[in-house]
Motif scaffolding. Structure first.
Motif: not given
Lengths: 341, 341
Positions: B100-102, B107, B111, B155-157, B229, B233-236, B259, B341
């Motif tokens: 979708x967006x940046x 994300x 994942x 493209x970042x806002x 930043x 994902x996937x800490x499980x 972080x 993109x």
DNA sequence: ATTAGCACTTGTACTCGAAGAGTGCCAGAG
DNA sequence: CTCTGGCACTCTTCGAGTACAAGTGCTAAT
């Protein structure tokens, strides 16, 4: 049959168990709390409590531990929400200063809540179904690409990249943005679909294909902006309280990462008279969370958006008093800031 | 002394240990792999490998397990990066469609990487030090409040709420936005501080106090947009491989949530000839990560921004071959999409 | 350089028994 | 009717002791 003493006993059992993480027996109970009766009397009371399903004994010769039901009654009948310490107040005030934009605000909030409670904290993005469109912008990124930006009354900004039908100059792009912005201004984000035909008819024929694409993009943005999301912090705290959380914390982490589950849970939780929503153990109606409790509170409700929650997820064996107070204070604090901002 | 056989033995030990999670002895080794020598010979080789510090025995009478150094040599000398399976290819293609967006792009990427590797995946927001300002917008939110929005060439806002000096009408606000936007257009975000004086002199005196505030806000946005930043994902998956990760995964989760640590680590990791950066155990130079390995790769480097990385964090006892291939493929894939993109 | 054989070390699994904790129940006192 | 002291009973925990399996290192032979 002194009914109030039984509650006292339940309270004592919960408190001791939360404190020591070990089943608590009748002897220890009379010693640590000044119940002025003998262990034998306590044993009778405990038998009653066990009949009611409020406590249980892991083994015949071990003490008792509270059941989910026991915690529930403890929370409902006994716990008084503790006022915040001055250190906690100060931490919250610091939060205000570092509040940057909307998202950062939520992120800081959830981190602070995790720190205060030493548990996993979660916060729902405010449901913006009542939010309105404040402004729409289009920025050219390359000859055929443009960024559509939708600003909502809540201060949230969403964007999306689109590929236009034709190469379009800055002037025309500006014109398109103006039409979109003025036509859709103050429109509720839940009023879908958009009147695409009207929008398209407002611009010169040559721009119409691109306008169709743009309208579609705006619609997509609005749709996805209604999807709730959850921000989480303090997952490391899960590991620390791992002893309480059964065999493995894996499934719990999975359930938390699977935001859908938590989202539904938060949404359907109803606030009690104290402004708190609490689910304990099986009440979460989710197997992975069978050994956890969720304490949540609504925030920002007087700003028009309804039902956004924040809270913590921890072992059922948690200090409900301070957790409840931290969550409630945090919700109130955040509400205040949001309504001021 | 057949030096190549020793490498074979090391490889076999690593592979068996990764597979079975148990110390591997000389007998099992000759059986599972077709080294055509006797266990005694293997024992001699193992003694050599142990002298070199590549393997170690947890107890006198247990088999050997690879040391950090052993994994290191395994990775450097032995592992060949495995091609992706078709299922993995397909998963990546699906990713493209849901882009979708940046931010959503990153994300989804992280994942997917977590899923592919069954480990914790991390991705760094692209360092935008070379990004430029594309557009600046100001949207009035209430009489004194306005939202400053900065759109970057990437493209970042980014946005930020400000409180203006005076009540300012939409027209004047628009004027201010236009000045900011045209003055700062194409300015690198690393060119700080902004020429505030010039900006202020470009508007009528009555608007100047507000312009000062706005310029300050833009500067703050740019500053914080340079702060890297990490999305995770996937800490499980950490919990599932908990057996490998020593006493508790708590400290590891903490290090990941913190972080800064990871960020510095990723930044200072240098790519090898294969385009991968790998740190194993103590090489992470962080105590909490002593039992983990980090496999990372740069992405998007040919778009001008340099040094943004993605990767996974897992136990040192991981399947390096497939992890490396997944990370590298993901980096290449993301690079391609970003440059398109 | 490789191999076979063997003594030695050490962790693991299991059993046994003693100790400790806590209960439930009963009979008696207030 | 409530509370208490006493006591037998159950069940877990812990340590010691023991047998067992795995795997090594070394030596001598090929």
């Amino acid at each position: 049959m002194s009914d109030t003493r039984r509650l006292q006993v339940l309270r004592a059992i919960v408190e001791d168990y939360v404190h020591t993480r070990e089943p608590v027996g009748s002897r220890a109970l009379v010693e640590r709390h000044d119940l002025e009766v003998s262990p034998a009397t306590i044993r009778n009371d405990m038998a009653h409590l066990e009949e009611e399903g409020l406590i249980a004994a892991p083994h015949t010769s071990a003490g008792r531990i509270p059941t989910d039901l026991g915690y529930r009654r403890f929370v409902d009948k006994i716990t008084e929400v503790r006022p915040l310490t001055s250190a906690e107040r100060r931490a919250m005030d610091t939060l205000l200063e570092t509040a940057d934009d909307h998202d950062a605000m939520l992120e800081h909030t959830v981190r602070l809540l995790a720190m205060l409670t030493n548990q996993v904290a979660v916060i729902q993005h405010p449901q913006r179904s009542t939010a309105k469109i404040r402004h729409i912008d289009i920025v050219s990124m390359s000859s055929h690409k443009a960024l559509v930006i939708v600003i909502l009354s809540s201060g949230k900004v969403d964007q999306r990249m689109v590929t236009l039908a034709d190469a379009i100059g800055d002037d025309s792009l500006h014109r398109l943005a103006q039409v979109l912005s003025s036509e859709l201004h103050q429109r509720s984000i839940s009023a879908l679909p958009l009147p695409a035909d009207t929008l398209i008819s407002r611009v010169e024929p040559v721009l119409r294909p691109s306008m169709a694409i743009l309208a579609q993009a705006v619609e997509t943005i609005l749709e996805s902006s209604r999807v709730d999301r959850i921000i989480m912090a303090g997952t490391a705290n899960l590991a620390r309280s791992g002893r309480d959380l059964g065999p493995s914390i894996g499934p719990i982490l999975e359930a938390l990462e699977e935001q859908v589950v938590l989202l539904r849970l938060l949404t359907e939780m109803e606030q009690d008279r104290r402004g708190l929503s609490i689910r304990i153990g099986h009440e979460t109606s989710h197997d992975s969370l069978i050994e956890t409790a969720v304490v949540a509170a609504e925030y920002g409700s007087h700003t028009g958006a309804e039902g956004a929650k924040l809270g913590v997820v921890g072992p059922t064996r948690m200090d409900y008093g301070s957790t409840m107070s931290a969550v409630r204070a945090m919700a109130r604090y955040l509400s205040r800031i949001l309504s001021e901002g």
